[in-house]
Design a protein around this motif. Structure first.
Motif, PDB file in Angstrom:
ATOM      1  N   TYR A  32       0.839  -1.189   0.000  1.00 45.49           N
ATOM      2  CA  TYR A  32       0.000   0.000   0.000  1.00 45.49           C
ATOM      3  C   TYR A  32       0.878   1.245   0.000  1.00 45.49           C
ATOM      4  N   ILE A  91     -11.403   0.406   2.467  1.00 46.36           N
ATOM      5  CA  ILE A  91     -10.539   0.028   1.395  1.00 46.36           C
ATOM      6  C   ILE A  91     -11.389  -0.169   0.173  1.00 46.36           C
ATOM      7  N   THR A 125      -2.365  -1.286  -4.567  1.00 46.95           N
ATOM      8  CA  THR A 125      -2.020  -2.547  -3.923  1.00 46.95           C
ATOM      9  C   THR A 125      -1.612  -3.549  -4.988  1.00 46.95           C
ATOM     10  N   THR A 164     -11.697   5.481  -1.046  1.00 49.13           N
ATOM     11  CA  THR A 164     -12.102   5.340   0.341  1.00 49.13           C
ATOM     12  C   THR A 164     -13.461   5.998   0.527  1.00 49.13           C
ATOM     13  N   TYR A 179      -6.001   4.331   9.684  1.00 46.98           N
ATOM     14  CA  TYR A 179      -6.590   3.409   8.707  1.00 46.98           C
ATOM     15  C   TYR A 179      -5.519   2.843   7.787  1.00 46.98           C
ATOM     16  N   MET A 232      -4.364  -1.192   7.328  1.00 46.62           N
ATOM     17  CA  MET A 232      -4.436  -1.902   6.064  1.00 46.62           C
ATOM     18  C   MET A 232      -3.061  -2.320   5.555  1.00 46.62           C
ATOM     19  N   ASP A 243      -2.001  -6.185   4.828  1.00 47.51           N
ATOM     20  CA  ASP A 243      -1.441  -6.566   3.528  1.00 47.51           C
ATOM     21  C   ASP A 243      -0.102  -7.267   3.706  1.00 47.51           C
ATOM     22  N   ILE A 269      -8.960  -8.199   4.396  1.00 48.22           N
ATOM     23  CA  ILE A 269      -9.016  -6.936   3.662  1.00 48.22           C
ATOM     24  C   ILE A 269     -10.285  -6.863   2.818  1.00 48.22           C
ATOM     25  N   THR A 306     -13.386  -4.305   3.362  1.00 50.24           N
ATOM     26  CA  THR A 306     -13.716  -3.471   2.211  1.00 50.24           C
ATOM     27  C   THR A 306     -15.189  -3.582   1.851  1.00 50.24           C
TER      28      THR A 306
END
Length: 282
Positions: A2, A12, A30, A41, A145, A149, A153, A161, A165
């Motif tokens: 990210y 996400i 990503t 977002t 945030y 994330m 990841d 994730i 999302t």
């Protein structure tokens, strides 16, 4: 991997390359199994709201008290996404007290995530110290945030994730759809939702890679129920898609197709999203 960008807050949410908004490749891209995709977002979805014409409605939020009900990991992940979108909504309207409560709820629920201990703790102190500076609060939440994330990841928690999302997507759509009192095809809120068609397809594509995970069964079903309606939206042929890259790395897309929904699709989407959302939060 990210990459940071200002404005990266809660959700996400996958964004398509067809979106006409301004995005930053190095800040919210990503890489998973060789594929690249972009995440908008809730803040980017909510940014089209005209605060002068739309009032804050606390009844659209998932009550904080519901936090205690979420025991199963799947329910926690989905509602972390729900609360992330709620936090964005509160912050967008400068609701400081409510922002702090939702920030605390998210921090409390993060105990189930595969992230470092310092991120699992509540960071409400930073919000309290900057309560009068909403931009600082916004930036703090963005960073929090982003860090969550990033660690998910790095720890290969892709199924988590995609679940978070999906929850954030559902809540963002729910809030936006309920801010529209009278249908108008040119309503910017509805146009913003429609633009997420390709992004939602990408989210579904990547989620399907983990469909053997029983926790993703309902998540994939939620995505497909919404996509059935999205796939009915009118896609008008537009101008050739192009983009420019500024010195700061931001990519500005121009042209491309226009995606719109009609009144019947709007009503169907509103009911479908509300039903899914109620199933998630209850």
């Amino acid at each position: 991997m990210y990459y940071r960008r200002f404005g990266l807050l809660v959700t996400i949410l996958l964004v398509s390359l067809y979106c006409k908004s301004e995005i930053s490749i190095q800040n919210d891209t990503t890489k998973t199994d060789g594929d690249f995709y972009l995440y908008p977002t809730p803040s980017e979805i909510f940014e089209v709201i005209d605060v002068g014409k739309v009032s804050f409605n606390k009844d659209l939020l998932n009550p904080i008290d519901n936090e205690q009900k979420y025991i199963l990991s799947k329910d926690k992940y989905l509602n972390i996404g729900i609360y992330m979108a709620d936090l964005t909504y509160c912050t967008f309207f400068s609701k400081k007290a409510k922002s702090k409560l939702y920030y605390e709820a998210i921090s409390n629920m993060c105990g189930c995530l595969l992230i470092s201990s310092n991120l699992k703790g509540c960071l409400s102190k930073e919000i309290a110290e900057n309560a009068e500076d909403i931009d600082s609060v916004f930036k703090t939440v963005n960073t929090y945030y982003y860090d969550i994330m990033t660690e998910l990841d790095e720890n290969k928690s892709n199924n988590v994730i995609y679940t978070i999302t999906t929850g954030a997507y559902v809540e963002s759509f729910y809030i936006m759809l309920n801010l529209v009192n009278v249908f108008d095809e040119e309503n910017v809120l509805l146009q913003k939702i429609a633009e997420e068609k390709y992004a939602l397809h990408n989210l579904h594509k990547f989620s399907k890679r983990y469909e053997s995970d029983s926790n993703l069964t309902d998540i994939i079903r939620y995505q497909e129920e919404i996509l059935k309606i999205f796939d009915l939206f009118l896609v008008s042929k537009g101008t050739k898609r192009s983009f420019t890259i500024a010195d700061d790395g931001k990519i500005k897309f121009t042209g491309g197709s226009k995606i719109t929904m009609n009144k019947e699709q709007f009503e169907d989407l509103k009911v479908t999203v509300e039903n899914i959302r109620n199933e998630i939060i209850n």
